[in-house]
Design an enzyme around this catalytic site. Sequence first.
Site, PDB file in Angstrom:
ATOM      1  N   MET A   1       0.844  -1.197   0.000  1.00 54.06           N
ATOM      2  CA  MET A   1       0.000   0.000   0.000  1.00 54.06           C
ATOM      3  C   MET A   1       0.872   1.237   0.000  1.00 54.06           C
ATOM      4  SD  MET A   1      -1.578  -0.095   3.877  1.00 54.06           S
ATOM      5  CE  MET A   1      -2.143  -1.774   3.825  1.00 54.06           C
TER       6      MET A   1
ATOM      7  N   HIS B   1      -8.510   7.372   1.406  1.00 54.43           N
ATOM      8  CA  HIS B   1      -9.109   6.090   1.802  1.00 54.43           C
ATOM      9  C   HIS B   1      -8.066   4.985   1.592  1.00 54.43           C
ATOM     10  CE1 HIS B   1     -13.126   3.856   2.299  1.00 54.43           C
ATOM     11  NE2 HIS B   1     -12.153   2.948   2.427  1.00 54.43           N
ATOM     12  N   LEU B   2      -7.584   4.457   2.683  1.00 57.91           N
ATOM     13  CA  LEU B   2      -6.561   3.414   2.653  1.00 57.91           C
ATOM     14  C   LEU B   2      -6.994   2.228   1.797  1.00 57.91           C
ATOM     15  CD1 LEU B   2      -3.848   2.533   4.168  1.00 57.91           C
ATOM     16  CD2 LEU B   2      -5.378   1.181   5.589  1.00 57.91           C
ATOM     17  N   HIS B   3      -6.058   1.649   1.059  1.00 59.27           N
ATOM     18  CA  HIS B   3      -6.329   0.447   0.274  1.00 59.27           C
ATOM     19  C   HIS B   3      -5.021  -0.274   0.006  1.00 59.27           C
ATOM     20  CE1 HIS B   3      -5.746   3.849  -2.479  1.00 59.27           C
ATOM     21  NE2 HIS B   3      -5.227   2.976  -3.347  1.00 59.27           N
ATOM     22  N   GLN B   4      -5.090  -1.585   0.043  1.00 55.59           N
ATOM     23  CA  GLN B   4      -3.920  -2.419  -0.222  1.00 55.59           C
ATOM     24  C   GLN B   4      -4.032  -3.050  -1.605  1.00 55.59           C
ATOM     25  OE1 GLN B   4      -1.249  -4.516   2.413  1.00 55.59           O
ATOM     26  NE2 GLN B   4      -2.540  -6.302   2.056  1.00 55.59           N
TER      27      GLN B   4
END
Length: 183
Positions: free
Chosen positions: A127, A140-143
């Site tokens: 990420m 908005h966090l995302h991997q």
Amino acid sequence: MRDGSADEQGGAGIPDSFQRLWTPHRMPYIKGENKPKGSGPGDGCPFCEITMMTDEDGLIVARGRSVYAVLNLYPYNSGHLLICPYRHVADYTDLDDAETLELADFTKHSVEALRKASGAQGFNIGMNVGGVAGAGIAAHLHQHVVPRWGGDTNFMPVVGHTRVLPQLLRDTRALLAEAWPHR
């Protein structure tokens, strides 16, 4: 007599030996059109909006309690998945324990599903936290879980700055949803 001059090309530049592949559909992404401008769920965050769509329309592969897996609209390779928390958080340290555990679990499920559905031989997993780290949607966090195959990098991305994807996103979503481990 055809000499390939710029006049013959309608003033389209100096002729050379290169063929051109035009991808004008990428220009909105490059320009950042429709990129969320705010930092909250009501500010047009695509990762918040996707959760209100059907799985097929939102390209969601699987839903959990705290996170979901969705296909990347601008994939590096076919099957490029994003693992996103439902909660609108920007920093990895803002995840609670349940979100952190389920994000890790969904990452493992992604690897299993991609191996089953496409025979992926390797993966890039990670990420980018924050805009300066390369996060395209930093709010908005995302991997990322990117499947890899031997020889999947060729001249197209290196020379042509173009990715060749052998399958439509909806078809990829259906295959991965079917291959997702159901425990």
